[in-house]
Motif scaffolding. Structure first.
Motif, PDB file in Angstrom:
ATOM      1  N   ARG A  39      -7.359   8.915   9.760  1.00 12.33           N
ATOM      2  CA  ARG A  39      -6.085   8.356  10.234  1.00 12.33           C
ATOM      3  C   ARG A  39      -6.282   7.298  11.328  1.00 12.33           C
ATOM      4  NH1 ARG A  39      -1.482  11.805   9.894  1.00 12.33           N
ATOM      5  NH2 ARG A  39      -1.614  13.051   7.993  1.00 12.33           N
ATOM      6  N   MET A  40      -7.280   7.517  12.227  1.00  5.57           N
ATOM      7  CA  MET A  40      -7.482   6.573  13.328  1.00  5.57           C
ATOM      8  C   MET A  40      -8.077   5.253  12.850  1.00  5.57           C
ATOM      9  SD  MET A  40      -7.510   9.765  14.520  1.00  5.57           S
ATOM     10  CE  MET A  40      -5.754   9.802  14.288  1.00  5.57           C
ATOM     11  N   ASP A  41      -8.486   5.221  11.570  1.00  3.74           N
ATOM     12  CA  ASP A  41      -8.998   3.986  10.989  1.00  3.74           C
ATOM     13  C   ASP A  41      -7.908   2.917  10.953  1.00  3.74           C
ATOM     14  OD1 ASP A  41     -10.461   2.121   9.596  1.00  3.74           O
ATOM     15  OD2 ASP A  41     -10.324   3.131   7.662  1.00  3.74           O
ATOM     16  N   PHE A  42      -6.668   3.355  10.814  1.00  4.32           N
ATOM     17  CA  PHE A  42      -5.519   2.435  10.832  1.00  4.32           C
ATOM     18  C   PHE A  42      -4.337   3.260  11.343  1.00  4.32           C
ATOM     19  CE2 PHE A  42      -2.336  -0.161   8.146  1.00  4.32           C
ATOM     20  CZ  PHE A  42      -2.214  -1.131   9.131  1.00  4.32           C
ATOM     21  N   ALA A  43      -4.224   3.371  12.667  1.00  2.00           N
ATOM     22  CA  ALA A  43      -3.372   4.391  13.290  1.00  2.00           C
ATOM     23  C   ALA A  43      -1.940   3.921  13.504  1.00  2.00           C
ATOM     24  CB  ALA A  43      -3.987   4.852  14.601  1.00  2.00           C
ATOM     25  N   TYR A  44      -1.352   3.315  12.486  1.00  2.00           N
ATOM     26  CA  TYR A  44       0.070   2.988  12.549  1.00  2.00           C
ATOM     27  C   TYR A  44       0.875   4.262  12.294  1.00  2.00           C
ATOM     28  CZ  TYR A  44      -0.021  -2.095  12.955  1.00  2.00           C
ATOM     29  OH  TYR A  44      -0.146  -3.381  13.434  1.00  2.00           O
ATOM     30  N   VAL A  45       1.911   4.468  13.088  1.00  2.00           N
ATOM     31  CA  VAL A  45       2.761   5.658  12.963  1.00  2.00           C
ATOM     32  C   VAL A  45       4.208   5.241  13.185  1.00  2.00           C
ATOM     33  CG1 VAL A  45       3.455   7.775  14.155  1.00  2.00           C
ATOM     34  CG2 VAL A  45       1.071   7.435  13.558  1.00  2.00           C
ATOM     35  N   ARG A  46       5.090   5.834  12.371  1.00  2.00           N
ATOM     36  CA  ARG A  46       6.521   5.646  12.623  1.00  2.00           C
ATOM     37  C   ARG A  46       7.190   7.006  12.460  1.00  2.00           C
ATOM     38  NH1 ARG A  46      10.227   1.562   9.166  1.00  2.00           N
ATOM     39  NH2 ARG A  46      12.251   2.583   9.554  1.00  2.00           N
ATOM     40  N   TRP A  47       7.856   7.448  13.525  1.00  2.00           N
ATOM     41  CA  TRP A  47       8.549   8.732  13.489  1.00  2.00           C
ATOM     42  C   TRP A  47       9.937   8.532  12.896  1.00  2.00           C
ATOM     43  CZ3 TRP A  47       5.778  12.996  14.841  1.00  2.00           C
ATOM     44  CH2 TRP A  47       4.629  12.791  15.596  1.00  2.00           C
ATOM     45  N   ILE A  48      10.363   9.439  12.032  1.00  2.00           N
ATOM     46  CA  ILE A  48      11.684   9.312  11.397  1.00  2.00           C
ATOM     47  C   ILE A  48      12.502  10.568  11.642  1.00  2.00           C
ATOM     48  CG2 ILE A  48      10.876   7.731   9.626  1.00  2.00           C
ATOM     49  CD1 ILE A  48      10.767  10.130   7.711  1.00  2.00           C
ATOM     50  N   GLY A 102       0.801  -1.218   0.000  1.00  2.00           N
ATOM     51  CA  GLY A 102       0.000   0.000   0.000  1.00  2.00           C
ATOM     52  C   GLY A 102       0.831   1.264   0.000  1.00  2.00           C
ATOM     53  N   GLY A 103       0.113   2.384   0.138  1.00  2.00           N
ATOM     54  CA  GLY A 103       0.772   3.671   0.106  1.00  2.00           C
ATOM     55  C   GLY A 103       1.209   4.144   1.479  1.00  2.00           C
ATOM     56  N   LEU A 104       2.084   5.161   1.444  1.00  2.00           N
ATOM     57  CA  LEU A 104       2.544   5.806   2.675  1.00  2.00           C
ATOM     58  C   LEU A 104       2.332   7.308   2.558  1.00  2.00           C
ATOM     59  CD1 LEU A 104       5.967   3.987   3.258  1.00  2.00           C
ATOM     60  CD2 LEU A 104       3.766   3.463   4.329  1.00  2.00           C
ATOM     61  N   GLY A 105       2.176   7.957   3.684  1.00  2.00           N
ATOM     62  CA  GLY A 105       2.104   9.401   3.748  1.00  2.00           C
ATOM     63  C   GLY A 105       3.084   9.901   4.792  1.00  2.00           C
ATOM     64  N   VAL A 106       3.479  11.156   4.678  1.00  2.00           N
ATOM     65  CA  VAL A 106       4.411  11.759   5.630  1.00  2.00           C
ATOM     66  C   VAL A 106       3.898  13.139   5.988  1.00  2.00           C
ATOM     67  CG1 VAL A 106       6.804  12.421   6.075  1.00  2.00           C
ATOM     68  CG2 VAL A 106       6.310  10.579   4.452  1.00  2.00           C
ATOM     69  N   ASP A 107       4.014  13.500   7.248  1.00  2.00           N
ATOM     70  CA  ASP A 107       3.721  14.883   7.607  1.00  2.00           C
ATOM     71  C   ASP A 107       4.753  15.415   8.596  1.00  2.00           C
ATOM     72  OD1 ASP A 107       2.805  13.562   9.871  1.00  2.00           O
ATOM     73  OD2 ASP A 107       0.711  14.139   9.607  1.00  2.00           O
ATOM     74  N   CYS A 108       4.877  16.740   8.611  1.00  2.00           N
ATOM     75  CA  CYS A 108       5.761  17.431   9.549  1.00  2.00           C
ATOM     76  C   CYS A 108       4.907  17.936  10.695  1.00  2.00           C
ATOM     77  CB  CYS A 108       6.456  18.598   8.851  1.00  2.00           C
ATOM     78  SG  CYS A 108       7.477  19.600   9.975  1.00  2.00           S
ATOM     79  N   VAL A 109       5.225  17.515  11.910  1.00  2.00           N
ATOM     80  CA  VAL A 109       4.444  17.875  13.095  1.00  2.00           C
ATOM     81  C   VAL A 109       5.240  18.887  13.911  1.00  2.00           C
ATOM     82  CG1 VAL A 109       3.308  17.027  15.167  1.00  2.00           C
ATOM     83  CG2 VAL A 109       3.390  15.588  13.121  1.00  2.00           C
ATOM     84  N   ILE A 110       4.613  20.014  14.226  1.00  2.00           N
ATOM     85  CA  ILE A 110       5.270  21.069  14.999  1.00  2.00           C
ATOM     86  C   ILE A 110       4.604  21.183  16.360  1.00  2.00           C
ATOM     87  CG2 ILE A 110       5.828  23.529  15.077  1.00  2.00           C
ATOM     88  CD1 ILE A 110       5.767  23.557  12.047  1.00  2.00           C
ATOM     89  N   VAL A 111       5.412  21.209  17.413  1.00  2.00           N
ATOM     90  CA  VAL A 111       4.892  21.304  18.778  1.00  2.00           C
ATOM     91  C   VAL A 111       5.674  22.370  19.528  1.00  2.00           C
ATOM     92  CG1 VAL A 111       4.206  18.883  18.834  1.00  2.00           C
ATOM     93  CG2 VAL A 111       6.451  19.548  19.700  1.00  2.00           C
ATOM     94  N   GLU A 112       5.085  22.794  20.633  1.00  2.00           N
ATOM     95  CA  GLU A 112       5.760  23.726  21.542  1.00  2.00           C
ATOM     96  C   GLU A 112       5.870  23.051  22.891  1.00  2.00           C
ATOM     97  OE1 GLU A 112       5.329  28.363  23.055  1.00  2.00           O
ATOM     98  OE2 GLU A 112       3.564  27.281  22.358  1.00  2.00           O
ATOM     99  N   ALA A 143       8.961  17.233  14.161  1.00  2.00           N
ATOM    100  CA  ALA A 143       9.343  15.851  13.870  1.00  2.00           C
ATOM    101  C   ALA A 143       8.554  15.402  12.655  1.00  2.00           C
ATOM    102  CB  ALA A 143       9.073  14.951  15.069  1.00  2.00           C
ATOM    103  N   TYR A 144       8.998  14.281  12.086  1.00  2.00           N
ATOM    104  CA  TYR A 144       8.382  13.797  10.858  1.00  2.00           C
ATOM    105  C   TYR A 144       7.740  12.437  11.135  1.00  2.00           C
ATOM    106  CZ  TYR A 144      11.334  17.504   9.134  1.00  2.00           C
ATOM    107  OH  TYR A 144      11.925  18.732   8.955  1.00  2.00           O
ATOM    108  N   ARG A 145       6.522  12.298  10.631  1.00  2.00           N
ATOM    109  CA  ARG A 145       5.698  11.133  10.954  1.00  2.00           C
ATOM    110  C   ARG A 145       5.280  10.443   9.654  1.00  2.00           C
ATOM    111  NH1 ARG A 145       0.706  12.862  14.466  1.00  2.00           N
ATOM    112  NH2 ARG A 145       0.204  13.955  12.534  1.00  2.00           N
ATOM    113  N   VAL A 146       5.549   9.148   9.570  1.00  2.00           N
ATOM    114  CA  VAL A 146       5.117   8.346   8.427  1.00  2.00           C
ATOM    115  C   VAL A 146       3.884   7.555   8.850  1.00  2.00           C
ATOM    116  CG1 VAL A 146       5.765   6.588   6.736  1.00  2.00           C
ATOM    117  CG2 VAL A 146       7.507   8.156   7.649  1.00  2.00           C
ATOM    118  N   PHE A 147       2.908   7.481   7.957  1.00  2.00           N
ATOM    119  CA  PHE A 147       1.660   6.788   8.263  1.00  2.00           C
ATOM    120  C   PHE A 147       1.163   6.052   7.020  1.00  2.00           C
ATOM    121  CE2 PHE A 147       0.887  11.166   7.033  1.00  2.00           C
ATOM    122  CZ  PHE A 147      -0.092  11.067   6.049  1.00  2.00           C
TER     123      PHE A 147
END
Length: 861
Positions: free
Chosen positions: A852-861, A786-796, A839-843
């Motif tokens: 996303r919560m339908d299949f909430a696998y996450v790997r931070w890179i 299947g496919g993968l997606g990536v997002d950049c998550v910003i926190v304080e 941080a960067y999150r692959v899903f």
């Protein structure tokens, strides 16, 4: 021999019951009495009262008892009363016209499961707000032409009847219900006998009689285990609502879930949506899974796709402690044989009810509901936020702000809770058709055209009726408890119908803070004894029999109310039920609510008050956080000043006193030459015009249909079409992705041209606001299908709380693929000033994922 003055042996009494034989002219009333349509139609209740007003009162407004006990002489009188017979025909005609209208097939069909339902005080299968909300919802489903079937329990004793002992203690009385005298009917088999459902438990079958409540066009099916086929241990399962120990609670929830679906199967009822009203009903999804696995030949994961697609879980609880948790050992006793039938291990099963799979946590029904329902919602905007925070551990790769858990703010059934006089005013001012368009602000704004004096007189009449009711109830209660006549009269005679009347009716849980008004008794005494601005407070509510703190609070208020300076000024009313609630929310001037922030999930009593021209004074929590409007009520801020709750209580109490002294009372007593306050009536009109349209169950059910039911019905059709082809495809994709999740590698990672594959180069990056940022990423997904997606998550980072606070997430764009390699890029501009972490999150990604919560696998890179 002297003849004795009397001589008699012991009589041999024999029982007989003479069934009332209703003439054909009155026979349609038998059917009407067993359909709760009469509960929200004043013309029907007025008709029953007209048949025999004394008997109507003695029956506690139960038409089934009324018709059973009508005397032969009274029936003869009725048959000679042409006007009354004409009313009978008119009401029956309106009822039959209502029932003849069909469901709206454009709206998804729904199966609705709840532990309690509150329709009327006659049918004691509710305890408080959750049940009344469910009852209102079924009434609205009927009015809105929604094809809905409900499932619940018929409790032999229901919730308790409350009385107050001479020393102020709450006394819980469990009164048996006579099912033959309730507005229900048995569900019959083809042979004419009552239907009995056999529900397989771990070592035996438990049997339940099946009953039906007709709620307008809606059928509510109730299970009742109090029957001879069951053992003495199983008959009490449906004796009490929220009664017994944790094992009995689990048996109840097993019966509601497993038994509820088996019941619908037996009745041949299939719906598009399966709605759990609280986590109590979560086990419906176990039986739904079994039906698909054993009946349709699906695997567990395939079946889960189907079940989740049509499952909705509504949470009403704002704190983790309010949810049901069961020890693994107890759960195993009742559910131990299910995993094998489902095709999974016991560990897999029990982990579905844990926030942290693999831990020793107790099994949470709420977590299980979240894992087996595609959608979930809180019951107000604020409660949606609270729920996302509460449930965040279920999806550890995401911050609570990102979760799919939504909200639908609770509403109230307008025809049920609006007093007859107010309904007549609305129908005359708005037109009777407004019931079909209750959310239309333009319609409600017409209230401003009603003369102020007319509304004032109407409100005073409703207050007078409440005061008369209070006086009668107090006399009856005190006489029943054999209290001195002088004590009764000392209170009754001091009730002032011209004083501002404030109502407080709640479940007496400590977070409701019923004690707040009594924080400063000297100041309170000055407030209630102000001859210029007299004010009185009516308190009522029940504490759970196991809640010692709540019962202590009741005792404290009762004791204070008996002090000379508060006698007749502060009154505690026994046995808060739907009948008393309806009187209160229509008869007081102010509805007071003081919960601890943010522990009020929604609350609906204040909404009921709005429908009757009663003004709210409440903490900005629950529904009032959304509902408050300036010059239409009063509010305590939603913000906490102190972390110390005792200090916060003191501050809130002072604010309450000050608001009454400086705002509410001067406004109420700003009387003109006609004896009323035009400014007060303007507040009333503003409340009705601006708040009422937003807080009906009509708006509520429309929201559920738009935001949940329709979307899930569409998805359910998607995953079930062509012999569950899409469910099988999604399950296969998830299985493949899960098995290979750790295999993909990052081949290249650059930030504005710099290699950041190891992250070290940007450990102390300095970025200027407005600077362009370009990030490139190449992932080799190996043999992941299947496919993968990536997002950049910003926190304080919050140093005080020691947590990362979510700011934003931005998804990368996929620009190309070369074999197993996927190329991503993110082009953006630095917009957030100050120090932040990223941080960067692959899903996993699939075009048919619901969220996303339908299949909430996450790997931070």
């Amino acid at each position: 021999m002297r003849i004795k003055a009397s001589n008699s042996n012991t009589p041999s009494w024999r029982s007989t019951y003479t069934q009332v034989n209703l003439p054909k002219e009155l026979l349609p009333l038998e059917k009407l009495s067993r359909n709760l349509w009469w509960v929200w139609n004043n013309e029907a209740m007025d008709l029953f009262a007209a048949l025999d007003s004394r008997l109507w009162s003695q029956s506690a407004h139960n038409p089934v008892i009324l018709l059973k006990k009508l005397s032969y002489e009274r029936i003869e009188e009725i048959l000679k009363d042409a006007d009354l017979l004409s009313k009978v025909k008119s009401v029956v005609k309106n009822f039959e016209s209502y029932m003849s209208k069909k469901y709206d097939t454009a709206k998804p069909s729904v199966a609705y499961f709840s532990m309690e339902y509150g329709f009327t005080s006659v049918l004691k299968i509710y305890s408080g707000g959750l049940g009344v909300l469910a009852g209102d919802y079924l009434k609205e489903a009927s009015d809105s032409y929604v094809d809905l079937a409900g499932v619940g329990f018929l409790y032999r004793y229901g919730y308790f009847t409350q009385s107050i002992s001479p020393d102020g203690q709450q006394v819980a009385n469990y009164e048996s219900q006579n099912f033959n005298e309730l507005p229900i009917e048995p569900v019959l088999n083809e042979d004419g006998n009552q239907m009995i459902l056999a529900v397989p438990f771990h070592d035996r079958d438990i049997y339940a009689n099946i009953w039906k409540v007709n709620v307008g066009r809606i059928s509510l099916y109730l299970l009742d285990t109090d029957m001879e086929l069951n053992s003495e241990w199983d008959r009490p399962i449906t004796h009490q609502l929220y009664g017994g120990d944790w094992e009995n609670r689990l048996k109840q929830e097993y019966l509601l879930g497993i038994g509820g679906i088996l019941l619908l199967n037996k009745l041949g009822i299939k719906k598009e949506i399966y709605h759990c009203n609280e986590g109590h009903a979560a086990l419906i999804n176990v039986q739904r899974l079994l039906d698909l696995i054993e009946g349709e030949g699906l695997t567990f994961n395939q079946a889960l796709e189907v079940v989740r697609a049509s499952g909705l879980y509504t949470v009403h609880t704002p704190v983790p402690a309010g949810h049901d948790y069961f020890d693994e050992g107890l759960l195993g006793k009742y559910m131990g044989n299910y995993p094998a039938r489902l095709g999974i291990s016991w560990q897999d099963f029990v982990d579905m009810g844990r926030e942290h799979p693999g831990s020793n946590e107790k099994f949470s029904m709420s977590v299980f509901a979240l894992n087996t329902c595609l959608e979930a919602n809180g019951v107000s905007y604020l409660h949606g936020i609270v729920s996302r925070k509460m449930f965040q551990p279920v999806w550890p790769g995401y911050f609570h702000e990102e979760l799919h858990v939504g909200h639908v703010t609770n509403g109230v059934h307008l025809p049920t809770w609006t007093a007859k006089e107010m309904k007549e005013l609305y129908e005359k001012t708005f037109d009777k058709s407004f019931y079909d368009d209750q959310s239309n602000h333009d319609i409600w704004s017409k209230i401003h055209s009603v003369p102020d004096e007319q509304i004032w007189k109407l409100r005073m009449a409703m207050k007078k009726r409440l005061i008369n009711y209070v006086r009668e109830q107090m006399k009856e209660g005190w006489i029943k408890n054999q209290k001195a006549p002088s004590a009764i009269m000392s209170v009754v005679d001091r009730i002032n119908p011209d004083a501002l009347l404030v109502g407080f009716g709640r479940r007496f849980a400590t977070y409701k803070r019923a004690h707040l008004l009594f924080s400063d008794l000297d100041r309170l005494a000055k407030l209630v004894n102000n001859e210029k601005y007299p004010v009185q407070f009516l308190y009522t509510g029940k504490a759970h029999p196991a809640d010692g703190a709540g019962q202590g609070l009741i005792r404290q208020i009762v004791e204070i109310s008996r002090r000379p300076e508060f006698l007749g000024k502060i009154i505690f009313l026994e046995n808060y039920d739907m009948r008393l609630a309806k009187r209160l929310i229509s008869g007081v001037d102010i509805w007071l609510n003081t919960p601890t922030r943010p522990l009020e999930a929604s609350g609906t009593s204040g909404e009921k008050a709005v429908m009757n021209g009663v003004l709210n004074f409440s903490v900005l929590d629950g529904w009032w956080y959304e509902g408050y409007r300036k010059d239409a009520g009063w509010a305590l801020t939603d913000k906490r000043t102190y972390t110390n709750q005792a200090y916060q209580d003191q501050l809130d109490a002072m604010e309450i006193y000050s608001t009454f002294e400086n705002d509410i009372l001067p406004l109420y007593y700003a009387r003109n030459s006609k004896g009323y306050s035009p400014e007060w009536i303007q507040y009333v009109k503003n409340s009705i015009a601006n708040i009422a349209p937003e807080y009906t169950t009509k708006r509520m059910i429309d929201d559920y249909i738009k935001n949940f039911y329709s979307l899930e019905a569409k998805r359910s059709k998607l995953v079930t079409a062509n012999n569950y082809a899409k469910a099988k495809e999604l399950a296969a994709w998830k299985e493949d992705t899960a098995a290979k999740w750790d295999k993909f590698t990052v081949d290249r990672f650059t930030f504005n041209g710099q290699n950041i594959a190891d992250g070290s180069q940007l450990a102390n990056a300095h970025i200027v606001e407005g600077e362009k940022i370009e990030i490139e990423l190449v992932i080799d997904k190996k043999d992941i299908a299947g496919g993968l997606g990536v997002d950049c998550v910003i926190v304080e980072y919050d140093a005080e709380l020691q947590v990362n606070k979510f700011i934003s997430s931005t998804e990368f764009e996929q620009v190309k693929t070369e074999g197993s390699k996927v190329y991503f890029e993110l082009k953006t501009v630095a917009k957030i000033p100050g120090l932040c972490n990223f941080a960067y999150r692959v899903f996993p990604k699939h075009p048919d994922m619901a969220h996303r919560m339908d299949f909430a696998y996450v790997r931070w890179i």
